[in-house]
Enzyme design. Structure first.
Site, PDB file in Angstrom:
ATOM      1  N   ASP A   1       2.165 -13.507 -17.206  1.00 28.40           N
ATOM      2  CA  ASP A   1       1.415 -12.539 -16.219  1.00 28.40           C
ATOM      3  C   ASP A   1       0.984 -13.135 -15.463  1.00 28.40           C
ATOM      4  O   ASP A   1       0.245 -14.322 -15.333  1.00 28.40           O
ATOM      5  CB  ASP A   1       0.522 -11.668 -17.128  1.00 28.40           C
ATOM      6  CG  ASP A   1       0.516  -9.889 -16.526  1.00 28.40           C
ATOM      7  OD1 ASP A   1       0.748  -9.951 -15.092  1.00 28.40           O
ATOM      8  OD2 ASP A   1      -0.183  -9.428 -16.910  1.00 28.40           O
ATOM      9  N   ASP A   2       0.529 -12.527 -14.181  1.00 25.62           N
ATOM     10  CA  ASP A   2      -0.069 -13.249 -12.914  1.00 25.62           C
ATOM     11  C   ASP A   2      -1.626 -13.479 -12.919  1.00 25.62           C
ATOM     12  O   ASP A   2      -1.963 -14.235 -12.578  1.00 25.62           O
ATOM     13  CB  ASP A   2       0.506 -12.453 -11.816  1.00 25.62           C
ATOM     14  CG  ASP A   2       0.098 -11.048 -11.750  1.00 25.62           C
ATOM     15  OD1 ASP A   2      -0.914 -10.725 -12.218  1.00 25.62           O
ATOM     16  OD2 ASP A   2       1.117 -10.313 -11.542  1.00 25.62           O
TER      17      ASP A   2
ATOM     18  N   CYS B   1      -5.942 -16.577   1.595  1.00 27.48           N
ATOM     19  CA  CYS B   1      -6.124 -15.991   0.240  1.00 27.48           C
ATOM     20  C   CYS B   1      -5.189 -16.122  -0.815  1.00 27.48           C
ATOM     21  O   CYS B   1      -4.008 -16.011  -0.605  1.00 27.48           O
ATOM     22  CB  CYS B   1      -6.182 -14.485   0.586  1.00 27.48           C
ATOM     23  SG  CYS B   1      -6.280 -13.477  -1.300  1.00 27.48           S
TER      24      CYS B   1
ATOM     25  N   SER C   1       5.880  -8.450 -10.699  1.00 23.48           N
ATOM     26  CA  SER C   1       5.100  -9.574 -10.214  1.00 23.48           C
ATOM     27  C   SER C   1       5.215 -11.064 -10.732  1.00 23.48           C
ATOM     28  O   SER C   1       4.788 -12.174 -10.360  1.00 23.48           O
ATOM     29  CB  SER C   1       3.910  -9.372  -9.734  1.00 23.48           C
ATOM     30  OG  SER C   1       3.176  -8.939 -10.792  1.00 23.48           O
TER      31      SER C   1
ATOM     32  N   ASN D   1      -5.812  -5.033   8.639  1.00 27.40           N
ATOM     33  CA  ASN D   1      -5.653  -5.664   6.975  1.00 27.40           C
ATOM     34  C   ASN D   1      -6.600  -6.753   6.878  1.00 27.40           C
ATOM     35  O   ASN D   1      -6.887  -7.643   7.602  1.00 27.40           O
ATOM     36  CB  ASN D   1      -4.229  -6.438   6.964  1.00 27.40           C
ATOM     37  CG  ASN D   1      -4.108  -6.967   5.500  1.00 27.40           C
ATOM     38  OD1 ASN D   1      -4.665  -6.542   4.569  1.00 27.40           O
ATOM     39  ND2 ASN D   1      -3.262  -7.926   5.451  1.00 27.40           N
ATOM     40  N   GLY D   2      -7.357  -6.188   5.687  1.00 31.64           N
ATOM     41  CA  GLY D   2      -8.755  -7.426   5.471  1.00 31.64           C
ATOM     42  C   GLY D   2      -9.854  -6.690   5.069  1.00 31.64           C
ATOM     43  O   GLY D   2      -9.919  -5.414   4.768  1.00 31.64           O
TER      44      GLY D   2
ATOM     45  N   CYS E   1      -8.143 -20.121   0.173  1.00 35.65           N
ATOM     46  CA  CYS E   1      -9.431 -19.264  -0.367  1.00 35.65           C
ATOM     47  C   CYS E   1      -9.165 -19.083  -1.941  1.00 35.65           C
ATOM     48  O   CYS E   1      -8.405 -18.410  -2.282  1.00 35.65           O
ATOM     49  CB  CYS E   1      -9.527 -18.103   0.275  1.00 35.65           C
ATOM     50  SG  CYS E   1     -11.168 -17.321  -0.345  1.00 35.65           S
TER      51      CYS E   1
ATOM     52  N   CYS F   1     -14.301 -10.344  -4.752  1.00 35.68           N
ATOM     53  CA  CYS F   1     -14.017 -10.920  -3.418  1.00 35.68           C
ATOM     54  C   CYS F   1     -14.491  -9.893  -2.430  1.00 35.68           C
ATOM     55  O   CYS F   1     -14.953  -8.487  -2.690  1.00 35.68           O
ATOM     56  CB  CYS F   1     -12.530 -10.469  -3.278  1.00 35.68           C
ATOM     57  SG  CYS F   1     -11.517 -11.018  -1.890  1.00 35.68           S
TER      58      CYS F   1
ATOM     59  N   GLY G   1       0.818  -1.325  -0.132  1.00 36.48           N
ATOM     60  CA  GLY G   1      -0.005  -0.013  -0.136  1.00 36.48           C
ATOM     61  C   GLY G   1       0.818   1.301   0.069  1.00 36.48           C
ATOM     62  O   GLY G   1       1.847   1.443   0.801  1.00 36.48           O
TER      63      GLY G   1
ATOM     64  N   CYS H   1     -12.441 -16.049  -5.597  1.00 39.79           N
ATOM     65  CA  CYS H   1     -12.294 -15.436  -6.867  1.00 39.79           C
ATOM     66  C   CYS H   1     -12.435 -16.199  -8.091  1.00 39.79           C
ATOM     67  O   CYS H   1     -12.415 -15.781  -8.906  1.00 39.79           O
ATOM     68  CB  CYS H   1     -11.282 -14.268  -6.660  1.00 39.79           C
ATOM     69  SG  CYS H   1      -9.801 -14.788  -6.058  1.00 39.79           S
TER      70      CYS H   1
END
Lengths: 450, 450, 450, 450
Positions: free
Chosen positions: C352-353, C242, C290, C109-110, C438, C389, C35, C441
């Site tokens: 790509d991710d 996650c 990434s 966080n979350g 999890c 999500c 962030g 998504c």
């Protein structure tokens, strides 16, 4: 080896294109890796020249308000690295002066080797200097010259020794100049009805300009309403591009003198691997970002996996505070982290581009060892740096060059590596595809009187 | 009439005092009324000169960090008013240059009348200019001079026409110079073992320095380890202090040429009242801040009560946003408010120091009338401004001087007052106690070739 | 796919260590990738809690002066990504409130899935909210609870549904809480006589803290003078980290639940390559940063060379101005450049991710094609994102998920690739070594009521 | 006596006027003298409320960009003085919360005497506090109330003891509230189709609003589409305006409870002079700015000339650095200078509005004596301050009130004056035209339980 070696700057120019300031802003953004301490743009609207500049990145130095004040179709811009500290506004380029023949703005990449002599001579003749920039020397020489501005420029350049890529903006035209040894890179591109000039070709891609060619050593390009005219200031020229441009400065996606920077670095990695046939290791790690290309080449040649054993923190700004005494010594940790799970218990080949003082290399090796690396075999993608540079690379004294003082085995012990190897000068020439470079910082053979 | 007339600046210097930068910071703070657009200080530590500057008030331009970087015992500083806008950093003084005889920093209050000629001549000889400041002309002339620095300064000053108070700092010494007509004020004071120089004496009080005397017209004071030496650059001198210093620029607690500014303004108010014997009015109101002294004098002489009919908002900064179109025209309202309950139904004598364009006066009269004032009799504590100034007061063309175009009755109608009277030139000389002033903006008799 | 997906934040805490603010500053710096919009630290000195925060990077939000004001041995800190814009200071964490049992500072966080219900219920009971942060809900629930602070925390957490890693600081102690599904990561480490808590383990390395373990789902760690006590707020727990933490958020040198992020990403690349046996290509290119790990894995498995076909500009700050209309559409160009000489005429496998909206992928493919790439075979190191999500990943509606609307062949045409393949869910589980994640998504099987 | 006494703030509100944020910005600018530490505005557009705030003057806290984000026709704004220091953003008003009945923004001038009790009670019931502002207490009480918002407000106000002028903004309406003793001023004006509310009437003039009347003690004005409704929260009311509003806080051009501030201060000066029939003096000097009115009155009554013996430096900003140790003690010198030529050798009557700690008075007397004043006769335009204030004036303990410890002769010696006289309580009531004021800081008769 990041953070130790720095060239002075990058230059970018625009001729006959609407929104010249905006294009220059983008061009400088693409050249940002060449200098993060200050940035500036001067723009001519045909009648007068305005200049805006500031400290920090292009995005910090040039607000949208400042950009909006710069209207016109011709521009020159500059990004700069400097150790001089924050207060010296006068040294931020472009330099804008008013002189007999009108206003002139100049930007400069490189270093004039006979600057001190020229300054003294000019002061003797009544010149005063408001900056310590080499650009100001050029502007004084121009002002004292005779004939047309082109003739003045030619006369002035003949007085200069050393490395330079200059852009000079007048109310009406733009001049781009490259020194007679071609020590610093400079390219020209077309975009629509106009032209761009840049230290590196990567800036052309961002603004969708089509590269035409690099300037020849000793060439002066004059841009006028009629187009682009090529002139020379001397016939005594040769190709001696600074090898450190490939080693460290340039962006991997730039092509300089027909060679792609990434590909050439990759080649140095392959050559290093070729001599490591008997080395037992588990993986190849490169120091980000400048040594990743060499690491890729080493990996490919050796068959060892290329791993992300070091992580660079992307968010280290100029204002970072190192808050505790105990952590101050390990400043490198703010920028680099070892990937513990990857390197733990492993034998690493660590690729770096060069070694200057040796302290950074020592910290990186220690970082990896503390993270559990079993062995670290350091491979340097250039020969030992043994001689100071007088052409703009920030290695001013031999004392600070550890390779001038220590043999390779001594240096290996100093940095704490399990083995250390440099690229040889022969390998370098093989990788670079020729001898047409300035290798003075490696072999001491300077291309000018020093 | 605030906000219309502005002189260029204030200068302050320190010689041979520890913490010279801090003392200069305080001195400039006391001179802040002479310019709020930028401020700067240059300090010599005996070896070299460093300079820090910035936009805005002294407290904005010079952070504690910048001050801490300025170590040494000799200093010059500057506060400046400028219409040139925010981007022109090069024009912020001090100007610091490196020249043959070492570094030089200069600050300047005033205006060189033959600046354009000198610039052209210097450019013809090969000089380049990096600012539009008159200080740079002086520095070029010095650099091209012969003999000692003092001789160079003397030669240079003989070339200059117009108004100037210069301070020139070298690595070793400090020079203070006042033009041969004494158009701009400059005083010297002692503090401990050292000296201070200031545009106005009010700055000496703040730092507890003891005023010694004002510089004589044509004098050059040289400060050295041995003390203060007085020299002249010409024998052709006279006292012609700018009358506007008393009318508007100076702080009421300054004494210039032996006259206290407040007391002199008060005297103009008394003289105005003496001719208003038959005027029927209820109270006297002064436009804050510069016209309060005159209003006090008028009140005393007339016996009419002095009332706070106008209130100045102290908090109008440079960044004030005038947010609505409908209110934009009444910018004066942000700064001034009528005290409605005080003026309602009353006949006012309104004192102001001068009228330039007439628009501000018109707004103030309207403000008072809208607040209910029955009559507003405007009295101006100086004669009509009819001629442009070439010596540093920002009245560059006759067109903008409303008194050059309108008669007093026409002007009275224009501003909407019930009556209007100016101080006569005779009264002014009576109030000022002599004719030894430059009244050129009132009578057109310039003291130099223009 | 950078710039499209963002989790809310990173948290860092310190207990019983001198210079807690400084350590937290460093910890947050290591978590900066989680962030960049705001940062803050609250510190307790045993008597009271002080909080300092600001917009931007840690280095921008927290000046050395602010840090110096934060004395004490216990601290919590936060870095945050937010779309809410610059003005909402109240939402910058930590949140500091004064309540019945003293002061409390919280970071989070979350995302609380039943936040709206809880807010309405609390407002019904008389609570007022000064932020829109989920942390404030927790603080209200605590304040309304009964018993010891631990009991209040346990009661409060039982009311919360969704993903959370909370740190709560009181004058005397520190609490760390992880939700009962373990959706968000949280680890604890020892350093000297004290403790650190962090969203990711990479932060521990920087400050030389030794990781102890991750918190268990449903665990509340209480730090007191006596040490670290483990408590539970529920027995109904499971491991459902996650999956996007591995796909995109986490730093490659972090280990989460025993898996190194880089190594796991590398594995996804290998699995993708395994199914591409028949693909004819010349090189592998990863989208920096990434997707480089996956590209390394693909390269190793396929034997194709890993090349630097895309270059990331490291200097894109928050203040970047996109100056011309014609260039506005290609914002991605400011950040990414194709390495023309490398890709020209070549057949690329591009890693790509993930793909969210598809627009960034389309731009990258176009960038490469314009640079001369002959073919671009896009490989995505995670399955298609089809479901929104509710646990903190910024994919709030199904409409913006292009994979929810287009089939893979349609999407391939949309992005302009020559072929497109995603990692399958089976491959993902193979790469991740289990099903204890999890994957909502991807497969829509949410781990809580939504 | 400037710099010693400070009330908390000024409030301004707008209902049903286009550009409400801009009008509030101007209104706050006119109220800037009531607080310079922070400023903020909340605006409702009928659907939601947005808030922008910052440190410093209105012009510093609220940029044009922030203003532009505040669209709507209803607004409340605040300027604040605070000793709490820079970091406490949460305490800058308006306070904006989301509660059961929608969003609420509140601003407050005054001080709740039973704040601590109410806080504890609310915390006992489960409230948490994110600021130390009294506004938050009101918002909590509202949220816990019953019935319509008006009924909640009435209930809440009945719980409050002390001094308050509140403005409460909802999505749809605006409420203005004045405490039942009328301790703090609050006025309402019409402008076009809408309304303005302000702490002082001087703000109405700037935006050309027409004052309607002041709020009655205990009144709640509700502004709705239908107009302005008057309600009461109690029948137990009286007029007890804080006398310090006239003595020090208010701007001279404001009218409060039918009395012009300047004229009333002038009257106190006349009364002081009336008892000085036998005093031999040469001139009257007032401490700028708040004591000039009294000095005018004294001059008129005594026949002694009113002189500018003290000059205030207008440019002392918040960031002023006091750079040298030796000058630090005389901080008053940065703000005030004696007019040496005016006071030298003279006998002065020095008017000041009040004496709190005595140290400022002592410095001013010393300043004048050092400048050569022969005698300084200090006259204070209010009685001795002997009792702490619980209603918003920053005199929290009796120890810091020097008049609580020293007799008038002792105090005269302490400040170094040749004579000292205060206004008597009888004279004050005569000047103020009644007893309907809170004189508690002079006579200890508090108007509420304390």
């Amino acid at each position: 080896m990041q953070g130790e070696l720095h060239e002075e700057c990058g230059v970018f120019g625009v001729y006959h294109l609407p929104g010249a300031a905006n294009l220059t802003y983008l061009g400088l953004h693409a050249l940002q890796h060449r200098g993060q301490e200050s940035a500036g743009i001067a723009v001519s609207d045909g009648d007068s020249i305005r200049c805006r500049k500031g400290h920090g990145l292009v995005t910090e130095a040039l607000s949208s308000q400042k950009l909006a004040e710069l209207r016109g179709e011709n521009a020159v811009g500059h990004v700069r690295y400097s150790t001089a500290g924050g207060g010296e506004w006068e040294n931020i380029q472009p330099l804008l002066v008013r002189a007999k023949m009108g206003s002139l703005a100049a930007v400069h990449n490189g270093q004039i080797a006979n600057a001190r002599e020229l300054r003294e001579e000019l002061e003797e003749q009544g010149s005063i200097f408001s900056s310590s920039s080499d650009s100001e020397i050029l502007l004084h020489l121009i002002q004292r010259g005779r004939g047309s501005l082109l003739e003045k420029l030619q006369d002035a350049c003949r007085r200069l020794e050393g490395a330079f890529a200059f852009l000079v903006l007048t109310e009406q035209s733009l001049y781009a100049i490259r020194d007679c040894n071609g020590l610093r890179p400079l390219s020209v591109a077309r975009r629509g009805q106009g032209y761009c000039v840049s230290s590196e070709s990567c800036a052309f891609h961002l603004i969708e300009a089509e590269e035409v060619r690099e300037l020849e050593p000793g060439e002066i390009l004059k841009f006028t309403a009629g187009g682009m005219e090529s002139h020379r200031y001397t016939a005594d020229t040769r190709h001696r591009l600074c090898a450190m441009e490939y080693v460290y400065f340039a962006r991997p996606d730039s092509d300089i003198e027909g060679r792609n920077v990434h590909s050439l670095r990759r080649r140095t990695g392959r050559l290093l691997a070729r001599r490591d046939k008997d080395l037992k290791a588990d993986m190849v790690v490169g120091v980000p970002d400048s040594s990743l290309s060499a690491a890729m080449g080493y990996s490919e040649e050796s068959g060892l996996p290329f791993e992300m054993g070091l992580i660079k923190n992307r968010y280290v700004g100029r204002t970072f505070i190192q808050p505790t005494q105990e952590l101050r010594d390990s400043g490198v940790k703010m920028k680099l982290a070892a990937n513990r799970s990857v390197v733990e218990g492993k034998r690493l080949v660590l690729l770096d581009d060069s070694i200057v003082r040796g302290t950074t290399s020592r910290r990186i090796v220690r970082l990896l060892k503390e993270a559990g690396a079993r062995e670290v075999h350091l491979r340097i993608a250039s020969p030992p740096l043994r001689y100071p540079c007088f052409y703009g690379v920030d290695i001013s004294t031999q004392e600070e060059l550890i390779s001038a003082r220590l043999s390779v085995p001594e240096l290996c012990r100093f940095v704490g590596a399990d083995s250390l190897r440099f690229l040889t000068e022969q390998e370098m020439q093989e990788a670079y595809g020729g001898e047409d470079f300035c290798f003075a910082c490696f072999d001491g053979r300077y291309v000018t009187r020093v």
